[in-house]
Design a protein around this motif. Structure first.
Motif, PDB file in Angstrom:
ATOM      1  N   ASN A  78      -9.773  23.299 -14.784  1.00  0.00           N
ATOM      2  CA  ASN A  78      -9.025  23.782 -15.944  1.00  0.00           C
ATOM      3  C   ASN A  78      -8.202  22.694 -16.632  1.00  0.00           C
ATOM      4  N   LEU A  79      -8.194  21.496 -16.054  1.00  0.00           N
ATOM      5  CA  LEU A  79      -7.431  20.361 -16.595  1.00  0.00           C
ATOM      6  C   LEU A  79      -5.951  20.710 -16.791  1.00  0.00           C
ATOM      7  N   ASP A  80      -5.435  21.514 -15.906  1.00  0.00           N
ATOM      8  CA  ASP A  80      -4.014  21.876 -15.945  1.00  0.00           C
ATOM      9  C   ASP A  80      -3.286  21.049 -14.891  1.00  0.00           C
ATOM     10  N   MET A  81      -3.168  19.765 -15.156  1.00  0.00           N
ATOM     11  CA  MET A  81      -2.648  18.840 -14.164  1.00  0.00           C
ATOM     12  C   MET A  81      -1.171  19.046 -13.874  1.00  0.00           C
ATOM     13  N   GLY A  82      -0.411  19.480 -14.851  1.00  0.00           N
ATOM     14  CA  GLY A  82       0.997  19.739 -14.603  1.00  0.00           C
ATOM     15  C   GLY A  82       1.185  20.858 -13.601  1.00  0.00           C
ATOM     16  N   TYR A  83       0.434  21.940 -13.787  1.00  0.00           N
ATOM     17  CA  TYR A  83       0.519  23.074 -12.860  1.00  0.00           C
ATOM     18  C   TYR A  83      -0.014  22.688 -11.482  1.00  0.00           C
ATOM     19  N   ALA A  84      -1.103  21.912 -11.448  1.00  0.00           N
ATOM     20  CA  ALA A  84      -1.665  21.464 -10.170  1.00  0.00           C
ATOM     21  C   ALA A  84      -0.684  20.575  -9.421  1.00  0.00           C
ATOM     22  N   SER A  85       0.054  19.738 -10.138  1.00  0.00           N
ATOM     23  CA  SER A  85       1.053  18.892  -9.483  1.00  0.00           C
ATOM     24  C   SER A  85       2.165  19.742  -8.887  1.00  0.00           C
ATOM     25  N   ALA A  86       2.572  20.776  -9.609  1.00  0.00           N
ATOM     26  CA  ALA A  86       3.585  21.683  -9.069  1.00  0.00           C
ATOM     27  C   ALA A  86       3.059  22.397  -7.827  1.00  0.00           C
ATOM     28  N   MET A  87       1.783  22.786  -7.853  1.00  0.00           N
ATOM     29  CA  MET A  87       1.182  23.414  -6.684  1.00  0.00           C
ATOM     30  C   MET A  87       1.165  22.459  -5.495  1.00  0.00           C
TER      31      MET A  87
ATOM     32  N   LEU B 155       3.502  20.875  -0.170  1.00  0.00           N
ATOM     33  CA  LEU B 155       4.313  19.947   0.623  1.00  0.00           C
ATOM     34  C   LEU B 155       5.525  20.662   1.210  1.00  0.00           C
ATOM     35  N   VAL B 156       6.161  21.495   0.419  1.00  0.00           N
ATOM     36  CA  VAL B 156       7.337  22.235   0.896  1.00  0.00           C
ATOM     37  C   VAL B 156       6.939  23.207   2.002  1.00  0.00           C
ATOM     38  N   ILE B 157       5.793  23.884   1.835  1.00  0.00           N
ATOM     39  CA  ILE B 157       5.333  24.842   2.853  1.00  0.00           C
ATOM     40  C   ILE B 157       5.055  24.135   4.169  1.00  0.00           C
ATOM     41  N   ILE B 158       4.326  23.012   4.108  1.00  0.00           N
ATOM     42  CA  ILE B 158       4.021  22.263   5.327  1.00  0.00           C
ATOM     43  C   ILE B 158       5.298  21.739   5.973  1.00  0.00           C
TER      44      ILE B 158
ATOM     45  N   GLY C  44       0.819  -1.211   0.000  1.00  0.00           N
ATOM     46  CA  GLY C  44       0.000   0.000   0.000  1.00  0.00           C
ATOM     47  C   GLY C  44       0.848   1.255   0.000  1.00  0.00           C
ATOM     48  N   LEU C  45       1.949   1.233   0.778  1.00  0.00           N
ATOM     49  CA  LEU C  45       2.849   2.386   0.817  1.00  0.00           C
ATOM     50  C   LEU C  45       3.448   2.653  -0.552  1.00  0.00           C
ATOM     51  N   ALA C  46       3.834   1.577  -1.247  1.00  0.00           N
ATOM     52  CA  ALA C  46       4.481   1.741  -2.552  1.00  0.00           C
ATOM     53  C   ALA C  46       3.485   2.143  -3.635  1.00  0.00           C
ATOM     54  N   LEU C  47       2.292   1.520  -3.634  1.00  0.00           N
ATOM     55  CA  LEU C  47       1.336   1.734  -4.721  1.00  0.00           C
ATOM     56  C   LEU C  47       0.424   2.934  -4.498  1.00  0.00           C
ATOM     57  N   VAL C  48       0.110   3.234  -3.240  1.00  0.00           N
ATOM     58  CA  VAL C  48      -0.866   4.284  -2.950  1.00  0.00           C
ATOM     59  C   VAL C  48      -0.197   5.597  -2.545  1.00  0.00           C
ATOM     60  N   THR C  49       1.003   5.524  -1.992  1.00  0.00           N
ATOM     61  CA  THR C  49       1.662   6.744  -1.506  1.00  0.00           C
ATOM     62  C   THR C  49       2.886   7.103  -2.337  1.00  0.00           C
ATOM     63  N   ILE C  50       3.902   6.250  -2.315  1.00  0.00           N
ATOM     64  CA  ILE C  50       5.159   6.584  -2.985  1.00  0.00           C
ATOM     65  C   ILE C  50       4.983   6.670  -4.498  1.00  0.00           C
ATOM     66  N   GLY C  51       4.243   5.723  -5.075  1.00  0.00           N
ATOM     67  CA  GLY C  51       4.029   5.728  -6.527  1.00  0.00           C
ATOM     68  C   GLY C  51       3.344   7.002  -7.019  1.00  0.00           C
ATOM     69  N   PRO C  52       2.162   7.358  -6.460  1.00  0.00           N
ATOM     70  CA  PRO C  52       1.516   8.605  -6.886  1.00  0.00           C
ATOM     71  C   PRO C  52       2.360   9.850  -6.627  1.00  0.00           C
ATOM     72  N   MET C  53       3.113   9.864  -5.523  1.00  0.00           N
ATOM     73  CA  MET C  53       3.968  11.026  -5.260  1.00  0.00           C
ATOM     74  C   MET C  53       5.043  11.170  -6.325  1.00  0.00           C
ATOM     75  N   ALA C  54       5.651  10.049  -6.713  1.00  0.00           N
ATOM     76  CA  ALA C  54       6.673  10.094  -7.760  1.00  0.00           C
ATOM     77  C   ALA C  54       6.062  10.536  -9.088  1.00  0.00           C
ATOM     78  N   ALA C  55       4.859  10.035  -9.404  1.00  0.00           N
ATOM     79  CA  ALA C  55       4.177  10.451 -10.642  1.00  0.00           C
ATOM     80  C   ALA C  55       3.843  11.931 -10.612  1.00  0.00           C
ATOM     81  N   SER C  56       3.391  12.417  -9.450  1.00  0.00           N
ATOM     82  CA  SER C  56       3.074  13.835  -9.322  1.00  0.00           C
ATOM     83  C   SER C  56       4.311  14.706  -9.498  1.00  0.00           C
TER      84      SER C  56
END
Length: 309
Positions: free
Chosen positions: A271-280, A285-288, A35-47
């Motif tokens: 707006n379907l601007d997923m690249g910008y949303a991922s950067a946001m 994450l950095v702010i927190i 679950g950690l690899a597929l649900v957390t680490i994997g999506p974070m790396a994709a983002s």
């Protein structure tokens, strides 16, 4: 002897029963690791990868370097959402923790029916982030809502608290403060761990209740305060449902309830601007992480532990 040989020697000396227990432990932990690899680490790396692309969900992502992060410097609505979020976090979290501590101290006095009060006060923490409570909050602070009805009893003319940009964010702060139950229960548990002999000795020395609170309770409770502060700070930065429901997903009026997470949702899914949303998302994450690190650094000046000299 080489390190590999030493490892083999230790492994060979492990009793078979112990090895079987280790295998069983790994087997039970395997679903969590998956679950950690597929649900957390994997999506974070994709983002993280998508944050360096232009991606609209309809066509393959195209690499654009750091353009998404550069665009943030000129995005006025993003700056507005950060300002709204910071106001919400830095005002509502201290008020919430203060109310939670006050009620925890009151309940620690040995009230009758403590279990009932503890459960009743904890309930808002379970429901406060739900869609139903957000809709109820919208009705309570509406033009014909409960707040204006109560004000009318005293001859005070109410207003549309949700539709007024000067008060809309305040209603969401009140909602966050109302969910004080979770930190209150943790404070109450911490108060129960303070030895009674400290208060008895202070009373013999003539210390008043106020002096006992500030000289005994608060110093010994600082680790619990720090723990609650970190949890509530992270949760407040991630708040979304309340603003989405109360504002109808717009962040209005006049972007007064435009939480950072709500603006992220708008850019990604409206707006379907997923690249910008991922950067946001990575900026959040950095702010927190930055505020968490600052709190950990500052904790050495005001958090006291029993094992400290």
């Amino acid at each position: 002897m080489s390190a590999l040989g030493e490892l083999r020697r230790i492994k060979g000396s492990t009793p078979p029963k112990q090895r079987n227990q280790n295998r069983a432990a790994f087997l039970f932990l395997l679903p969590w690791f998956l679950g950690l690899a597929l649900v957390t680490i994997g999506p974070m790396a994709a983002s993280l990868g998508l944050s360096f692309t232009r991606y609209n969900l309809l066509s393959p992502p195209r690499f654009n370097g750091i353009d998404n992060f550069v665009r943030m410097l000129e995005d006025e609505r993003l700056h507005t959402s950060l300002g709204v979020t910071f106001q919400y976090v830095f005002i509502s979290v201290p008020l919430q923790l203060g109310l939670a501590l006050l009620l925890a101290v009151a309940l620690d006095r040995g009230l009758r029916g403590l279990s009932f009060y503890r459960s009743a006060f904890y309930l808002p923490s379970l429901l406060g982030a739900s869609v139903a409570i957000a809709m109820l909050w919208r009705q309570i602070f509406g033009v014909d809502g409960l707040v204006n009805t109560v004000l009318a009893w005293f001859g005070i003319e109410g207003q549309g608290w949700i539709s007024n940009p000067d008060t809309a964010l305040g209603t969401l702060m009140v909602l966050n403060v109302w969910t004080f139950g979770s930190p209150m229960v943790i404070f109450l548990a911490g108060l129960r761990q303070i030895p009674a002999m400290y208060y008895e000795a202070a009373a013999v020395d003539g210390a008043s209740r106020r002096q006992q609170f500030w000289r005994i309770t608060m110093p010994l409770l600082t680790p619990i305060i720090f723990f609650n502060l970190i949890l509530q700070l992270i949760g407040a930065f991630q708040s979304f449902t309340q603003a989405f429901i109360v504002s109808g997903g717009t962040g209005g009026p006049v972007d007064s309830t435009l939480f950072y997470t709500l603006y992220l949702y708008q850019r990604g899914f409206a707006n379907l601007d997923m690249g910008y949303a991922s950067a946001m998302a990575w900026l959040l994450l950095v702010i927190i992480a930055a505020f968490t690190a600052i709190n950990f650094w500052a904790s050495k000046y005001w958090v006291f532990y029993d094992d400290q000299d």
